[in-house]
Enzyme design. Structure first.
Site, mmCIF file in Angstrom:
data_model
loop_
_atom_site.group_PDB
_atom_site.id
_atom_site.type_symbol
_atom_site.label_atom_id
_atom_site.label_comp_id
_atom_site.label_asym_id
_atom_site.label_seq_id
_atom_site.Cartn_x
_atom_site.Cartn_y
_atom_site.Cartn_z
ATOM 1 N N THR A 36 0.815 -1.208 0.000
ATOM 2 C CA THR A 36 0.000 0.000 0.000
ATOM 3 C C THR A 36 0.849 1.259 0.000
ATOM 4 O O THR A 36 0.458 2.276 -0.568
ATOM 5 C CB THR A 36 -0.934 0.002 1.223
ATOM 6 N N SER A 83 1.263 -7.461 -0.562
ATOM 7 C CA SER A 83 1.981 -8.388 0.318
ATOM 8 C C SER A 83 1.250 -9.705 0.542
ATOM 9 O O SER A 83 1.864 -10.672 0.996
ATOM 10 C CB SER A 83 2.294 -7.727 1.662
ATOM 11 N N THR A 116 1.307 -4.047 4.454
ATOM 12 C CA THR A 116 1.016 -4.298 5.874
ATOM 13 C C THR A 116 0.463 -5.693 6.145
ATOM 14 O O THR A 116 0.606 -6.208 7.251
ATOM 15 C CB THR A 116 0.002 -3.275 6.416
ATOM 16 N N ASP A 117 -0.174 -6.321 5.155
ATOM 17 C CA ASP A 117 -0.876 -7.576 5.424
ATOM 18 C C ASP A 117 0.043 -8.686 5.912
ATOM 19 O O ASP A 117 -0.350 -9.497 6.760
ATOM 20 C CB ASP A 117 -1.639 -8.039 4.178
#
Length: 348
Positions: A36, A83, A116-117
């Site tokens: 992101t 990710s 971030t995932d």
């Protein structure tokens, strides 16, 4: 002629002082992997449905010119993906690349932009496999780069600040977002959408960044980086480890499927402190008879899973299922001895 010489003298002095200032700054490599933080949307108000990994590393760096006052930065586009598409093979190569960079005298630290995932998984993998005490900092964002009040630029600036600070050496791999410095061992994503999502609820953060200053508060006792036994610099692949979830009516056939697909390890995301149903117990025992190593963790998000002689499998200590999977993969590159693997989980 005299005026010309004076101008030339001033110009030479300018370049000398500029070069001298640059020489005093730390040399930081920014490895971009996507996510992101490199995302792009159609409008400034769009914070969902955007394309992750749309922007290149040079664009990210140029959006934050202040980083060049903190360090001599060099960008490298390692990958550019969301990710959730990150794989063990990619993270393995990422660790190997970071080790190559940190072995150089002209590199003082590395910043890695990431989605971030799954950033907590990649960060913990490098936490266990980087063979240097130089700072390695993962950074991410919850809003795409095109959003109004995007969080990525400030996060990147603070990540470079942390990576270039001498206090950051020897602290293991860190994750920097929203003014907070978290250890890869403990940090986890706790909210699907909000900016303040990464937390280490039980253990706390390593430090914070306030007013352009870093305040370190903690160190971790768990082993990492230069004190870790795991060395992936010569590896080409990782053992297959799956996560199975515990819930009411959880079926035994999930274990059958994992066995049939040739897994070497299973992490069980259990209820409570790693509780297992009668069906799960049967599945675990079947897997263990086939030589599969089983680790019991907890789906609760916090807490230690203690040993229980009445239940099959090893325990994850305080690692959540995602972190436990990373450690089990690395453990299986060295041994399949349950006693040794259990000690790894209490040590790392």
């Amino acid at each position: 002629m005299e005026r010309w010489f004076k101008s030339l003298f001033v110009l030479v002095l300018f370049f000398v002082f500029t070069a001298s200032a640059a020489d005093k700054l730390p040399n930081i490599v920014i490895l971009a992997t996507g996510g992101t933080i490199a995302g792009s949307a159609a409008t400034g108000t769009q914070t969902t449905g955007y394309k992750a990994g749309a922007l290149g590393v040079d664009t990210l760096i140029n959006a934050v010119p202040e980083v060049k006052k903190l360090a001599n930065v060099k960008g490298e586009q390692f990958s550019n993906m969301a990710s959730e598409n990150m794989t063990g093979d990619v993270v393995l190569k990422l660790s190997q690349r970071v080790n190559e960079l940190l072995a150089r005298d002209d590199v003082d630290g590395v910043v890695i932009t990431h989605g971030t995932d799954t950033v907590e998984e990649s960060a913990y993998f490098l936490h266990l496999t980087v063979k240097s005490d130089k700072p390695v900092v993962f950074v991410a964002a919850m809003r795409p780069a095109t959003a109004i009040s995007a969080d990525g630029p400030m996060n990147l600036l603070e990540a470079v600040r942390v990576a270039g600070d001498k206090q950051s050496r020897g602290r293991g791999v860190m994750v920097v977002l929203n003014d907070r410095i978290g250890s890869a061992r403990y940090i986890t994503k706790t909210n699907a959408s909000t900016l303040d999502t990464f937390k280490a609820n039980e253990e706390g953060y390593l430090g914070v960044i306030i007013g352009n200053r870093i305040y370190y508060q903690n160190r971790i006792d768990k082993l990492h980086t230069t004190r870790s036994v795991f060395d992936v610099r010569g590896l080409t692949s990782l053992p297959k480890v799956d996560i199975l979830y515990g819930y009411q009516d959880d079926p035994e056939y999930l274990y059958d499927a994992a066995i049939q697909h040739g897994v070497k390890g299973i992490v069980y995301a259990g209820m409570g402190a790693g509780s297992v149903s009668v069906r799960g117990i049967a599945g675990m025992r079947k897997a263990m008879e086939k030589g599969v190593v089983v680790i019991r963790s907890t789906r609760t998000g916090n807490g230690i899973v203690p040993p229980d002689e009445e239940l099959p499998g090893l325990v994850s200590d305080s690692l959540n299922p995602a972190h436990a999977r990373i450690l089990l993969m690395l453990a299986l590159t060295r041994t399949s001895d349950p006693k040794v693997i259990q000690e790894y989980f209490h040590t790392y």
